[in-house]
Scaffold this active site. Sequence first.
Site, short mmCIF file in Angstrom:
data_model
loop_
_atom_site.label_atom_id
_atom_site.label_comp_id
_atom_site.label_asym_id
_atom_site.label_seq_id
_atom_site.Cartn_x
_atom_site.Cartn_y
_atom_site.Cartn_z
N ALA A 169 0.84 -1.21 0.00
CA ALA A 169 0.00 0.00 0.00
C ALA A 169 0.87 1.25 0.00
CB ALA A 169 -0.94 0.00 1.20
N TYR A 170 1.89 1.25 0.83
CA TYR A 170 2.79 2.40 0.92
C TYR A 170 3.51 2.61 -0.41
CZ TYR A 170 6.59 5.36 2.64
OH TYR A 170 7.48 6.39 2.84
N ALA A 171 4.10 1.56 -0.95
CA ALA A 171 4.84 1.67 -2.21
C ALA A 171 3.91 2.12 -3.35
CB ALA A 171 5.52 0.35 -2.57
N SER A 194 1.19 3.95 -3.15
CA SER A 194 0.86 5.36 -2.99
C SER A 194 2.03 6.25 -3.38
CB SER A 194 0.42 5.65 -1.55
OG SER A 194 1.51 5.52 -0.63
#
Length: 152
Positions: A100-102, A104
Amino acid sequence: YAPKLILLDISDINCIRDVAKEILNCYGCVDILINNASMKVKGAVQSISLELDKKIMDANYFGPITLTKAILPNMISRRTGQIVLINSIQGKIGIPFRAAYAASKHAAVGFFDCLRAEMEEFDISVSTVSPTFICSYHRQQAPGNWEASIWK
């Protein structure tokens, strides 16, 4: 100018335009906008809820672009300004347990790369900084609380 503290939850997309308007009303313009807020979560793709994926995307992608779009017309009209995105190396390289972080951060890089090309004719500088891993504040885990795995 006297400093003014304006609180903003970058993941709350609905309040960003009002905050930008308040800043512009107070100071008249923004010369440099530094987008430096972020949220991350660590976990396997199958264990992270879609709700949390959306919250990460709101904070790391929609937040910065919403704030940038709110400030941008003022910079364009003045034909000057600088926009900086403090992103992450994970916006270029994905690693396990950070999907999710990557995602975004990849989306933010794409947006600000396009913005850089579009703003050249207005003499507005757009920069992206992608540091490697940094030490962040981490909430202690609480039983049954999905927010416990969020890094801010």
